[in-house]
Design an enzyme around this catalytic site. Structure first.
Site, PDB file in Angstrom:
ATOM      1  N   LEU A  69       3.380   4.181   1.375  1.00 52.58           N
ATOM      2  CA  LEU A  69       3.557   5.054   2.617  1.00 52.58           C
ATOM      3  C   LEU A  69       2.223   5.823   2.836  1.00 52.58           C
ATOM      4  O   LEU A  69       2.010   6.971   2.737  1.00 52.58           O
ATOM      5  CB  LEU A  69       4.746   6.235   2.324  1.00 52.58           C
ATOM      6  CG  LEU A  69       6.017   5.850   2.564  1.00 52.58           C
ATOM      7  CD1 LEU A  69       7.160   6.799   2.294  1.00 52.58           C
ATOM      8  CD2 LEU A  69       6.464   5.011   3.969  1.00 52.58           C
ATOM      9  N   HIS A  70       1.234   4.963   3.367  1.00 51.17           N
ATOM     10  CA  HIS A  70       0.059   5.626   3.747  1.00 51.17           C
ATOM     11  C   HIS A  70       0.110   6.110   5.164  1.00 51.17           C
ATOM     12  O   HIS A  70       1.251   5.848   5.905  1.00 51.17           O
ATOM     13  CB  HIS A  70      -1.237   4.688   3.519  1.00 51.17           C
ATOM     14  CG  HIS A  70      -1.210   3.452   4.310  1.00 51.17           C
ATOM     15  ND1 HIS A  70      -1.608   3.290   5.571  1.00 51.17           N
ATOM     16  CD2 HIS A  70      -0.684   2.293   3.964  1.00 51.17           C
ATOM     17  CE1 HIS A  70      -1.332   2.163   5.859  1.00 51.17           C
ATOM     18  NE2 HIS A  70      -0.604   1.461   5.144  1.00 51.17           N
ATOM     19  N   ALA A  71      -0.854   6.545   5.770  1.00 53.33           N
ATOM     20  CA  ALA A  71      -0.999   6.933   7.288  1.00 53.33           C
ATOM     21  C   ALA A  71       0.051   6.064   8.343  1.00 53.33           C
ATOM     22  O   ALA A  71       0.838   6.636   8.746  1.00 53.33           O
ATOM     23  CB  ALA A  71      -2.286   7.034   7.783  1.00 53.33           C
ATOM     24  N   VAL A  87       0.834  -1.011  -0.088  1.00 54.00           N
ATOM     25  CA  VAL A  87       0.048   0.077   0.039  1.00 54.00           C
ATOM     26  C   VAL A  87       0.796   1.260  -0.142  1.00 54.00           C
ATOM     27  O   VAL A  87       0.335   2.276  -0.177  1.00 54.00           O
ATOM     28  CB  VAL A  87      -1.040   0.055   1.126  1.00 54.00           C
ATOM     29  CG1 VAL A  87      -1.900  -0.977   1.096  1.00 54.00           C
ATOM     30  CG2 VAL A  87      -0.143  -0.076   2.508  1.00 54.00           C
ATOM     31  N   ALA A 107       3.747   5.838   7.049  1.00 51.70           N
ATOM     32  CA  ALA A 107       4.279   7.151   7.019  1.00 51.70           C
ATOM     33  C   ALA A 107       4.662   7.531   8.574  1.00 51.70           C
ATOM     34  O   ALA A 107       5.645   8.450   8.838  1.00 51.70           O
ATOM     35  CB  ALA A 107       3.363   8.092   6.165  1.00 51.70           C
TER      36      ALA A 107
END
Length: 87
Positions: free
Chosen positions: A14-16, A12, A19
């Site tokens: 560097l989503h929340a 997926v 990150a």
């Protein structure tokens, strides 16, 4: 300046959550650290900056640091990215 290229291993990107892990690690260092993707460079210590890049899995990024612990900072962040953020 110390620079390394690394491929985002997790699906997926560097989503929340990843990150947040990335930024927490970046903030452990004194050096200025940036993430670069397709000519855009942001502060690696800024959640909004990193999220604004929209980095997806399989993307090649540059991690750039300048300062007293630049080499260690880049190497630790590359190691974190290669681990896939335990996902």
């Amino acid at each position: 300046m110390y620079v390394k290229d690394v491929k985002i291993e997790n699906k997926v990107g560097l989503h929340a959550r990843p990150a947040t892990f990335f930024i927490q690690k970046a903030n452990e260092f004194k050096s200025s650290i940036w993430v670069e993707n397709e000519e855009r460079r942001v502060n690696a210590k800024s959640l909004l900056g990193v999220l604004s890049l929209g980095i997806m899995g399989g993307t090649q990024i540059k991690i750039i640091a300048g300062g007293v612990d630049e080499e260690q900072a880049v190497n630790e962040l590359v190691k974190l990215v290669k681990s896939g953020f335990a996902e």
